[in-house]
Design an enzyme around this catalytic site. Structure first.
Site, PDB file in Angstrom:
ATOM      1  N   HIS A 128     -33.265   7.509  -6.221  1.00  0.00           N
ATOM      2  CA  HIS A 128     -34.170   6.573  -5.534  1.00  0.00           C
ATOM      3  C   HIS A 128     -33.981   5.160  -6.087  1.00  0.00           C
ATOM      4  O   HIS A 128     -34.648   4.754  -7.032  1.00  0.00           O
ATOM      5  CB  HIS A 128     -35.617   7.037  -5.739  1.00  0.00           C
ATOM      6  N   ARG A 135     -30.944  -3.333  -2.042  1.00  0.00           N
ATOM      7  CA  ARG A 135     -31.311  -4.512  -1.230  1.00  0.00           C
ATOM      8  C   ARG A 135     -30.212  -5.078  -0.339  1.00  0.00           C
ATOM      9  O   ARG A 135     -30.492  -5.871   0.542  1.00  0.00           O
ATOM     10  CB  ARG A 135     -31.845  -5.651  -2.120  1.00  0.00           C
ATOM     11  N   ASP A 158     -38.130   5.634   3.130  1.00  0.00           N
ATOM     12  CA  ASP A 158     -38.878   5.166   1.960  1.00  0.00           C
ATOM     13  C   ASP A 158     -39.345   3.724   2.092  1.00  0.00           C
ATOM     14  O   ASP A 158     -38.592   2.843   2.526  1.00  0.00           O
ATOM     15  CB  ASP A 158     -38.052   5.300   0.691  1.00  0.00           C
ATOM     16  N   HIS A 172     -41.467   9.841  -5.400  1.00  0.00           N
ATOM     17  CA  HIS A 172     -42.462   9.263  -6.311  1.00  0.00           C
ATOM     18  C   HIS A 172     -43.862   9.857  -6.232  1.00  0.00           C
ATOM     19  O   HIS A 172     -44.817   9.189  -5.840  1.00  0.00           O
ATOM     20  CB  HIS A 172     -42.526   7.750  -6.147  1.00  0.00           C
ATOM     21  N   ASP A 179     -37.081   4.566  -8.431  1.00  0.00           N
ATOM     22  CA  ASP A 179     -37.656   3.668  -7.413  1.00  0.00           C
ATOM     23  C   ASP A 179     -37.443   2.207  -7.825  1.00  0.00           C
ATOM     24  O   ASP A 179     -38.305   1.343  -7.609  1.00  0.00           O
ATOM     25  CB  ASP A 179     -39.139   3.955  -7.177  1.00  0.00           C
ATOM     26  N   GLY A 231     -43.506  -3.170  -6.011  1.00  0.00           N
ATOM     27  CA  GLY A 231     -42.276  -2.601  -6.552  1.00  0.00           C
ATOM     28  C   GLY A 231     -41.934  -3.162  -7.907  1.00  0.00           C
ATOM     29  O   GLY A 231     -42.296  -4.288  -8.241  1.00  0.00           O
TER      30      GLY A 231
END
Lengths: 443, 317, 193
Positions: free
Chosen positions: A57, A61, A151, A231, A304, A323
């Site tokens: 995970h 970008r 996600d 998560h 994540d 995030g």
């Protein structure tokens, strides 16, 4: 340029000590007193040799949000954290919902060469939650996508989720669900609880996650599919997954390093570095997540890793982006939260951060760990080190780490990916050298 | 006092000090010359990201009566880049030479973010942030209660044993939060009454008792009944079925007003929805402190501005 | 006890009695007299002077307190001062002869602030100044009309005034700069004044 690397006297996860000879991209020999002429020799006395870490995970970008991070930058952050493979989430721009995008991401990862970049495909077109993306095309593309996830958004439509679970079965893939009931979390800013009540921030209730997980495990059971839950963040979610596994449902679950260590008390600072989705929860949740990871209810740790530019965090809480980054700190956090607490040994760490995430992601070569004939994917970790974690420890483009100014144990000294070093003496090998090594490996 | 961000971090002694200074300011308001030269040459910026004429003019009057220069900055920002604009605005105000920034902002915690940032050195006064706190409202309410009870002998007094019932939208009310922390640290016993949908999660850990039944609460003859404003948008979000039903169960109507004890007082932070959360008879009665609250608001804000702007830089409260 | 005693309890009483007589004499009687003390200890001294004048003349004298905190010019240079209440006698001060009373006269800045504060309350016919101790070092053209004791001092020295009502003991003392500060007693007439 292929490398021959001789690692001397590393501590293996089974407790033994061994030399490791890496040649032609694979682990050529294990044992005591190995030698090889012309090899790069690394003294691993006091270091633990872990199989290369696999993140299921990661947000890289690129394409579309290069001001946050690029595939190259994220790959470097990963290598610095001991990772040799990452799964790049689909919420890019354009969204990774076609073969073209996933192949582009894979190509960028291959060219960078620091880690294996495994694109994750979107479940629905544009992450819009209305129409299935071309899952088959992504699966049969050169990126060979096996993990599908919206996600950042939940596949909340139950019928669409059912179809996705069923459809992915046909290509032996898995749907990784971001479990968040959207109506229950409209405008949510942090965990709903005592702290949100005091701070006057709209709450993100645990039930919004638990209800979706409960629904999805029942759907997975009904259609005979496997489900992966991203998560997991609440004690209740751990309970639901435990119940599902006891019923024989094919569900796997991940927990992030930050949810294993941090709580919503940190939000009292209104410091947007602590804003994340799902949000930081209570101490009870942290302890339940640790216990769930220790007893196997939660299968893996996934970062994540979510890079954001400074302006997205240097502002009021409400408008800050959700995030946090985690690749560089993940192993140290797991060390602190799980190993130092006696909940997990190093073999367990290898399981939750390498072999199991590789298995869930359909990534070959990690099932046996560091073994003769296996691809040379490994990292050397100094468990005795300790550091005040700071921006100097970050290697990607972003600095939105919640662990800055915290004391964290351990340090990555070497990472070997596909038989060549990406980290040596605690420093990243430079971009050109790694790219050349990767090129040579591809032949 | 470097900043005033919340009442939660005010201890009893500091709170009483603020109220006592406000008493002195209130005395000045009785004179022919209502102005003090105290903050001559200092610049106070009213930075309002939300419309609130009442709060803004109260702070403006307070600053002007202390002879400060006042700049009103209405910064109802675009939703696109609010984050950037707070930072940019703060840096602009720093460059202009603001000594204190009074900030009203729709985001909970925005004043704290400003105070912690390196963007600006000025003292920050929270004039209401999201659904977090409205500390000067809490202080003026405490001041009003203390004055009503102790009159001219109010200086130095706390609110030990005073029973305050706060009624309405606790969940979204920064006024309720500021009052709960402040009144309880001053020794008052706070009771909250609201439909369950408007009671915050975790309210059990607050220094207050709770109930759903207003009649039951009024039967205990509280010293103070504080009615909170009901926002129209709460209805569309299904926090309660209709205005009529809300009014029937949680409004201070004439019947309930008649239940109040002789020495009790009715408070409302304004603006009021007459006929919804409070009847006109209650609002306009001798028990009502609504206009005193407005007048006292200026005194309390003068006290806060004085305490934030006097003293050496970097001094801790 | 900090430093060297310069006025004992009885000396203070004598000084205040003398000041009271001087005030009466200069005012040619008690008419239109208003005594205003400057907090904290000036208020106590003002009360005592008003009482003394009342005893002499047999009629009560208007007395009050005049807080000058909000009129000071040094608020940003010192820790925040908590103001004290201002009490103006019921008759006001318009047309009155106001006698300001302070414990220690030093730079004169407090009196400057007091004159400003007075101007915002009303328009007295005349303003006079009484101080228990004048230690010199004026920074403004201000001169006392009634002084209990002239006390030449060095700038760094500190004057302590202790009164029964506030301190439970009564004396005036002078201390060198290196005297350790008393923990719970505010210094009076120190370098900040």
């Amino acid at each position: 340029m292929t490398s021959t690397i001789l690692i001397r006297a590393a501590a293996m996860t089974d407790g033994s000590r061994s030399d490791i000879l890496v040649r032609d991209g694979i682990v050529a020999e294990l044992g005591g007193g190995l030698s090889a002429t012309g090899a790069t020799v690394i003294d691993a006395d006091g270091l633990i040799a872990l199989p290369g870490l696999v993140d299921l995970h990661t947000h890289l970008r690129e394409p579309g949000y290069e001001q946050s991070e690029t595939v190259l930058g994220g790959s470097r952050a990963a290598a610095a954290g001991g990772f040799t493979a990452v799964h790049a989430m689909a919420n890019t721009s354009p969204v990774a919902d076609t073969a073209g995008v996933v192949e582009q991401v894979k190509a960028l990862g291959d060219a960078a060469g620091y880690v294996t970049v495994r694109p994750v495909g979107a479940v629905t077109v544009g992450l819009a939650g209305t129409q299935l993306a071309e899952i088959g095309a992504m699966a049969s593309s050169r990126a060979r996508v096996r993990v599908f996830s919206d996600d950042g958004k939940c596949v909340s439509d139950p019928l669409l989720m059912r179809r996705a679970l069923e459809y992915v079965t046909t290509i032996d893939g898995v749907v990784a669900q971001h479990a968040q009931e959207p109506r229950l979390t409209e405008g949510a800013q942090m965990n709903e609880g005592t702290v949100s009540g005091e701070l006057g921030l709209p709450g993100w209730p645990a039930v919004a996650e638990e209800a979706i997980i409960a629904r999805d495990v029942l759907l997975a059971q009904h259609v005979g599919a496997r489900l992966h839950v991203c998560h997991v963040s609440t004690a209740g979610s751990v309970e639901v997954v435990r119940w599902a596994k006891a019923r024989g449902i094919h569900v796997t679950a991940e927990v992030t390093p930050h949810h294993l260590m941090l709580t919503d008390e940190l939000v009292r600072s209104y410091d947007a570095r602590f804003k994340v989705n799902p949000p930081l929860r209570r101490e009870e949740d942290v302890l339940a997540l640790r216990a769930g990871l220790a007893d196997g209810t939660i299968d893996i740790v996934a970062t994540d890793h979510a890079p954001h530019p400074e302006e997205s965090k240097d502002c009021e809480w409400d408008v800050a982006a959700m995030g946090m980054i985690g690749l560089e700190s993940a192993l140290s956090v797991v060390h602190s939260a799980m190993v130092e607490t006696g909940l997990l040994d190093w073999a367990g760490v290898a399981r939750v951060l390498s072999s199991t995430p590789a298995r869930i992601g359909g990534l070959a070569g990690y099932d046996r760990g560091i073994a003769v004939g296996a691809p040379a994917e490994l990292t050397l970790y100094d468990p005795a080190a300790s550091r005040l974690f700071g921006t100097a420890d970050l290697r990607g483009s972003a600095v939105n780490s919640p662990f800055l100014d915290r004391s964290l144990p351990g340090r990555i000294l070497t990472t070997v990916h596909a038989g060549y070093p990406t980290v040596l003496d605690g420093e990243l090998v430079d971009v050109d050298t790694v790219a050349r090594s990767a090129g040579a490996t591809r032949g | 006092m470097r900043h005033l961000l919340s009442t939660r971090d005010l201890d009893r002694a500091t709170a009483i000090e603020i109220l006592d200074v406000a008493e002195d300011m209130a005395d000045v308001q009785q004179r022919a010359v209502r102005k003090l030269p105290t903050l001559r040459g200092r610049t106070v910026v009213n930075l309002f990201f939300e419309d609130s004429t009442r709060t803004r003019i109260s702070f403006e009057a307070a600053a002007k009566r202390l002879s400060a220069d006042v700049i009103n900055f209405s910064a109802k920002g675009s939703s696109v880049s609010k984050g950037e604009s707070l930072k940019d605005t703060a840096q602009t105000l720093a460059a202009i030479g603001a000594d204190a920034v009074v900030i009203r902002h729709p985001a909970s915690g925005a004043p704290q973010v400003l105070a912690q940032s390196a963007w600006i050195e000025a003292g920050i006064v929270n004039a209401g942030d999201g659904t977090h706190e409205h500390p000067t409202q809490g202080l003026l309410d405490a001041f009003t209660i203390r004055r009503r009870i102790h009159g001219d002998a109010a200086r130095g007094r706390d609110l030990d044993g005073i029973r305050v019932t706060i009624v309405g939208d606790i969940l979204h009310s920064r006024v309720a939060r500021s009052n709960v922390w402040l009144l309880s640290s001053l020794g008052a016993e706070v009771h909250l009454v609201a439909p369950a949908t408007l009671m915050p999660v975790g309210v059990g850990s607050w220094p207050a008792t709770r109930g759903y039944d207003l009649d039951e609460a009024l039967a205990t003859k509280p010293d103070v009944v504080m009615m909170l404003r009901v926002q129209a948008e709460r209805m569309s979000a299904a926090f309660f079925p209709t205005a009529r039903e809300y009014s029937r169960y949680w409004g201070l109507d004439d019947r309930r007003f008649a239940m109040l004890g002789a020495g009790s007082m009715v408070m409302h932070p304004g603006p009021m929805n007459r006929g919804l959360e409070i009847s006109s008879r209650a609002a306009d009665s001798a028990k009502s402190t609504v206009l005193e609250q407005v007048a006292n608001g200026v005194s309390v804000r003068m006290a806060v501005l004085y305490l934030v702007l006097s003293g050496e830089k970097g001094e801790t409260p | 006890m900090p430093g060297r005693i310069v006025l004992q309890h009885a000396d203070i009483a004598r000084a205040l009695t003398r000041i009271s007589h001087e005030i009466l004499e200069s005012n040619r009687g008690p008419e239109s007299l208003v005594i205003l003390g400057i907090p904290t200890r000036g208020v106590i001294l003002a009360d005592r002077i008003a009482l003394a004048i009342g005893d002499i003349t047999g009629q009560p004298i208007a007395v009050g307190a005049l807080d000058v905190t909000m009129y000071r010019d040094d608020l940003a240079q010192h820790p925040t001062r908590t103001p004290s209440p201002t009490r103006v006698p019921a008759g006001g001060i318009d047309g009155a002869t106001v006698v300001l009373v302070d414990d220690v006269l030093y730079s004169g800045r407090t009196i400057r602030a007091a004159l400003d504060a007075l101007g915002d309350i009303g328009r007295p016919r005349a303003v006079r100044l009484a101080a228990l101790v004048d230690r010199g070092h004026r920074e403004l053209p201000i001169r006392p009309d009634f002084v209990g004791k002239n006390l030449p001092s060095a700038q760094g020295e500190r004057i302590f005034v202790r009164l029964t009502e506030t301190d439970g003991e009564e004396f005036v003392s002078i201390a060198s700069p290196d005297t350790p500060p008393q923990t719970d007693q505010p210094t009076t007439g120190g370098p900040t004044r």
